[in-house]
Design an enzyme around this catalytic site. Structure first.
Site, PDB file in Angstrom:
ATOM      1  N   GLN A 156      -4.181 -17.772  22.993  1.00  0.00           N
ATOM      2  CA  GLN A 156      -5.556 -18.198  23.157  1.00  0.00           C
ATOM      3  C   GLN A 156      -5.627 -19.477  22.284  1.00  0.00           C
ATOM      4  O   GLN A 156      -5.640 -19.014  21.260  1.00  0.00           O
ATOM      5  CB  GLN A 156      -6.647 -17.080  22.917  1.00  0.00           C
ATOM      6  N   GLU A 215     -22.668 -14.664  21.556  1.00  0.00           N
ATOM      7  CA  GLU A 215     -22.044 -13.402  20.915  1.00  0.00           C
ATOM      8  C   GLU A 215     -21.169 -14.023  19.581  1.00  0.00           C
ATOM      9  O   GLU A 215     -20.353 -14.499  19.327  1.00  0.00           O
ATOM     10  CB  GLU A 215     -20.888 -13.334  21.821  1.00  0.00           C
ATOM     11  N   HIS A 242     -17.400  -3.998  25.641  1.00  0.00           N
ATOM     12  CA  HIS A 242     -15.792  -3.907  25.679  1.00  0.00           C
ATOM     13  C   HIS A 242     -15.223  -4.080  24.442  1.00  0.00           C
ATOM     14  O   HIS A 242     -13.992  -3.731  24.295  1.00  0.00           O
ATOM     15  CB  HIS A 242     -15.456  -4.837  26.525  1.00  0.00           C
ATOM     16  N   ASP A 244      -6.007 -10.727  27.368  1.00  0.00           N
ATOM     17  CA  ASP A 244      -7.293 -10.385  26.516  1.00  0.00           C
ATOM     18  C   ASP A 244      -8.418  -9.881  27.196  1.00  0.00           C
ATOM     19  O   ASP A 244      -9.364 -10.350  27.307  1.00  0.00           O
ATOM     20  CB  ASP A 244      -7.359 -11.572  25.570  1.00  0.00           C
ATOM     21  N   ASP A 291     -19.173 -17.225  24.410  1.00  0.00           N
ATOM     22  CA  ASP A 291     -18.237 -16.017  23.744  1.00  0.00           C
ATOM     23  C   ASP A 291     -17.613 -16.782  22.278  1.00  0.00           C
ATOM     24  O   ASP A 291     -17.549 -18.083  22.287  1.00  0.00           O
ATOM     25  CB  ASP A 291     -16.786 -15.922  24.585  1.00  0.00           C
TER      26      ASP A 291
HETATM   27  C1  GLC Z   1     -15.045 -12.294  22.308  1.00  0.00           C
HETATM   28  C2  GLC Z   1     -14.718 -11.313  23.212  1.00  0.00           C
HETATM   29  C3  GLC Z   1     -13.618 -10.591  22.992  1.00  0.00           C
HETATM   30  C4  GLC Z   1     -12.578 -11.461  22.859  1.00  0.00           C
HETATM   31  C5  GLC Z   1     -12.441 -12.519  22.106  1.00  0.00           C
HETATM   32  C6  GLC Z   1     -11.803 -13.769  22.241  1.00  0.00           C
HETATM   33  O1  GLC Z   1     -15.295 -11.505  21.025  1.00  0.00           O
HETATM   34  O2  GLC Z   1     -15.776 -10.426  23.146  1.00  0.00           O
HETATM   35  O3  GLC Z   1     -13.182  -9.609  23.667  1.00  0.00           O
HETATM   36  O4  GLC Z   1     -11.316 -10.842  22.358  1.00  0.00           O
HETATM   37  O5  GLC Z   1     -13.775 -13.156  22.197  1.00  0.00           O
HETATM   38  O6  GLC Z   1     -11.963 -14.323  23.397  1.00  0.00           O
HETATM   39  C1  GLC Z   2     -14.408 -10.243  15.926  1.00  0.00           C
HETATM   40  C2  GLC Z   2     -15.139 -11.622  16.106  1.00  0.00           C
HETATM   41  C3  GLC Z   2     -15.688 -11.216  17.583  1.00  0.00           C
HETATM   42  C4  GLC Z   2     -14.952 -10.547  18.534  1.00  0.00           C
HETATM   43  C5  GLC Z   2     -14.231  -9.376  18.057  1.00  0.00           C
HETATM   44  C6  GLC Z   2     -13.165  -8.993  18.861  1.00  0.00           C
HETATM   45  O1  GLC Z   2     -15.443  -9.636  15.338  1.00  0.00           O
HETATM   46  O2  GLC Z   2     -16.049 -12.153  15.233  1.00  0.00           O
HETATM   47  O3  GLC Z   2     -16.253 -12.730  18.072  1.00  0.00           O
HETATM   48  O4  GLC Z   2     -15.661 -10.137  19.552  1.00  0.00           O
HETATM   49  O5  GLC Z   2     -13.597  -9.847  16.646  1.00  0.00           O
HETATM   50  O6  GLC Z   2     -12.735  -7.842  18.468  1.00  0.00           O
END
Ligand code: GLC
Ligand code: GLC
Length: 663
Positions: free
Chosen positions: A273, A347, A411, A162, A305
């Site tokens: 994960q 985030e 990203h 990921d 995150d």
């Molecule tokens: C956050 C990151 C995203 C990832 C997710 C799981 O949203 O920005 O890229 O897939 O967390 O860690």
């Molecule tokens: C969802 C989650 C966010 C993550 C994203 C990744 O929107 O809320 O945390 O970055 O998925 O695609």
């Protein structure tokens, strides 16, 4: 006595009782602190600093941990472990970092300066590894960046990880990128260059090959309790009734069967994960240890995150629960004790009402602004600013000492996280509108300039998000392909318009590296089996250093890339010279034109009026509106020196942006 727990509704008697328990516990724990000081030969001066910080933070910290964990019979043990972990990290923190701590305690809102300009990149895609990255510090300075977010660079599982977000060890760097030593050297170089280092704290989950997960797989109950595991589907199905699916095309539902362990595991994101179980105080303590280790590497901002998901409770959506806030607030207090230079960045890509709840001096001081991001793209698609204006008017202002991080692409995908009622209030049906935006940005809408692709299309609910680079979404890919000169011009203007808003609206602007060159979608990810299933890789292109050669090519050839780079660089420089762009104070003014966005930025005695035209047609702003908003009759556009008087209507060219200063 206010602010003891700064979250909750305790009565005065309960607060008195908590304070008493807090003080008593600390008294009992003091001898254990002495042992730490002795072991690390901590100077008296340092000890005193810690003591005085405890004075300020211990009671609220205690109250938070008490609320989260006092139901456990072994609460006091965990309390002791948390305090010791914190003291140890403090004792080991370098003198240089302690010096920065001292400055930032006095000036906690240092990041509100107009000089703070961010960039984010993947180390491997940008420069292969950390030691080569050190050679490019000059590149960041040249562009004007003072904040650098390196995408996750810790050791990850083999194969799909990921994009670094499946971490198998928080204390080693992925071998292909370098070592912890390389990272520290880079941090020193960046600091020297006046650039803050930003890293992720991926704390909602670990990779399935993290040592804790491996122990869980080996049947160790203590480590199974680090995660959410279940013998059969009964409990997962009860939870599932209220859960969203974040990656529905990866797997249906939120749980994954693990054959070796013979149990179901909670996996909000990819199946590898594993969500950590913060209702277990041992997890809180263990992750505190990892967090403070990262802090002591010399990190200035920690990107927390996936904050929304860190607490689960049966019968709820398991997103944005009050305990998730408490966990972060407790981490925040512990950082104030051990590494106060560190700033938390949230985030939370969720509903705007929820995004803002993470933002507080005692929680996350800065936060991504996903609503602004989504609505800037919305305005480009519709050529109208109504939803943007409506939303900003209700949702932009933040508590003191906090700040938005304003970005256009990152990203991740774009999700249309505006509020349905905000939309309804101006006659927009949210469901239809999201469908329109998805069709527009995936290029399926007739006449669309965008070349994005769908991400995580859920055929059951119709939900979809969008992947694509800024340039491809803004029309450059299509225009280049069709050799459409006017289309190229408009695409560049769209990009600069959006940058001009995030650079001026209030908060930290954050570029996603590659934007400075207008990099297009990269379709090659489909050939890599570890990436093919995730369309976000389309907007994670590799840096092309040969672009730099175009910068100094004076042959007169028109280079799109040079134009984008130079325009952005110059806008950044202007922002840095303009005091009005510091801080968060922003007031919208009515432009009387649905296609324009207008706001005034002010800081101390400095004011700038910003006007942005979201269409490919010239637009007019009534001069009287400018006069009233800017309290003057003559203005100069900081971006190109053109002067405006309020005797005549102000004419804005297609996608033109004005940063007007009174003269
Ligand atoms: C956050 C990151 C995203 C990832 C997710 C799981 O949203 O920005 O890229 O897939 O967390 O860690
Ligand atoms: C969802 C989650 C966010 C993550 C994203 C990744 O929107 O809320 O945390 O970055 O998925 O695609």
């Amino acid at each position: 006595m206010i602010g003891l727990i700064d979250y909750g509704t305790e009565t005065q008697t309960e607060l008195d009782e908590l304070s008493f328990q807090a003080d008593l516990s600390l008294q009992r724990l003091k001898p254990r602190l002495e042992q730490v000081w002795e072991e690390y030969a901590t100077s008296d001066e340092r000890q005193k600093i810690f003591e005085s910080r405890l004075q300020e933070h211990w009671r609220p910290l205690f109250a938070q941990l008490h609320e989260l964990y006092s139901g456990r019979y072994d609460f006091f043990y965990h309390l002791e472990q948390v305090l010791l972990t914190c003291a140890l990290a403090f004792a080991q923190r370098s003198e240089d970092l302690c010096e920065i701590d001292r400055h930032r305690v006095i000036e906690p809102d240092w990041f509100q300066s107009q000089n703070v300009i961010g960039g984010a990149l993947y180390v491997d895609l940008f420069s292969d590894n950390l030691s080569r990255l050190r050679e490019h510090v000059g590149y960041f300075k040249d562009l004007g960046l003072t904040y650098l977010h390196l995408m996750p660079l810790f050791a990850v599982r083999p194969g799909n990880n990921d994009g670094g977000y499946a971490i198998s060890n928080y204390r080693t760097i992925a071998p292909s990128l370098g070592t912890v030593e390389d990272l520290k050297l880079l941090a020193d170089d960046l600091r020297e260059a006046g650039i803050s280092l930003v890293l992720d704290f991926v704390f909602n989950h670990t990779s399935d090959d993290h040592e804790w997960a491996q122990r869980a797989q080996a049947g160790q109950r203590e480590y199974q309790e680090f995660y959410y595991t279940f013998a059969d589907r009964t409990v997962p199905e009860q939870y599932e009734r209220n859960l969203r699916e974040i990656f529905p095309t990866v797997r249906r539902g939120n749980f994954t069967w693990h054959d070796g362990m013979g149990r179901w595991v909670w996996t909000t994101f990819n199946s590898f994960q594993w969500d950590l179980n913060y209702s277990n105080p041992a997890v809180f303590r263990a992750m505190l240890d990892e967090m403070l280790f990262i802090a002591n590497l010399g990190v200035d901002f920690l990107r927390l995150d996936a904050v929304a998901f860190i607490w689960k409770q049966m019968g709820t959506s398991c997103e944005n629960l009050p305990q998730a806030h408490l966990v972060i607030r407790a981490f925040n207090r512990l950082v104030r004790l051990a590494a106060p230079a560190l700033v938390f960045k949230s985030e939370a890509i969720v509903h705007p009402d929820e995004v803002v709840k993470y933002i507080d001096q005692n929680e996350c001081q800065v936060s991504y602004n996903p609503t602004l991001m989504a609505l800037l793209w919305e305005s480009l698609a519709t050529r109208r600013t109504d939803l943007l204006v409506r939303t900003l008017s209700r949702r932009f202002s933040l508590p003191d000492g906090t700040s938005w991080v304003n970005y256009l692409r990152c990203h991740d995908d774009i999700g249309w996280t505006f509020d349905d009622d905000d939309a309804a209030s101006i006659g927009i049906n949210a469901y239809d509108h999201r469908n329109f935006l998805n069709a527009f940005y995936s290029g399926q809408f007739e006449g669309s300039f965008a070349r994005g692709v769908p991400f995580q299309h859920n055929h059951e609910t119709g939900d979809m998000r969008i992947s694509g680079t800024m340039a491809s979404l803004a029309g450059l890919e299509r225009a280049i392909e069709q050799e459409d000169e006017e289309g190229k011009e408009l695409a560049i203007r769209r990009m600069m318009l959006l940058h001009g808003v995030t650079l001026s609206i209030g908060g930290i602007p954050l570029l996603y590296m590659g934007e400075e060159w207008g990099m297009l979608n990269d379709y090659s990810f489909t050939t890599d089996p570890a990436k093919a299933g995730d369309s976000r890789w389309i907007h994670r292109p590799r840096m092309k250093w040969e672009y730099l050669e175009e910068l100094d090519d004076e042959s007169g050839r028109d280079s799109i890339r040079r134009r984008i780079f130079r325009s952005l660089q110059s806008m950044i420089a202007i922002r840095k010279r303009t005091l009005a762009f510091a801080g968060q104070e922003m007031s919208l003014f009515p432009t009387g034109n649905h296609h324009l966005l207008g706001y005034v930025r002010s800081n101390e005695a400095s004011n700038v009026v910003v006007v942005a035209n979201f269409t490919e047609h010239a637009q007019v702003l009534d001069a009287n509106r400018l006069r009233t908003a800017g309290l003057g009759r003559f203005f100069k556009n900081l971006l190109n020196g053109v002067e405006y008087g309020t005797a005549e209507p102000v004419l804005l060219q297609p996608y033109e942006l004005l940063w007007l200063k009174r003269i």
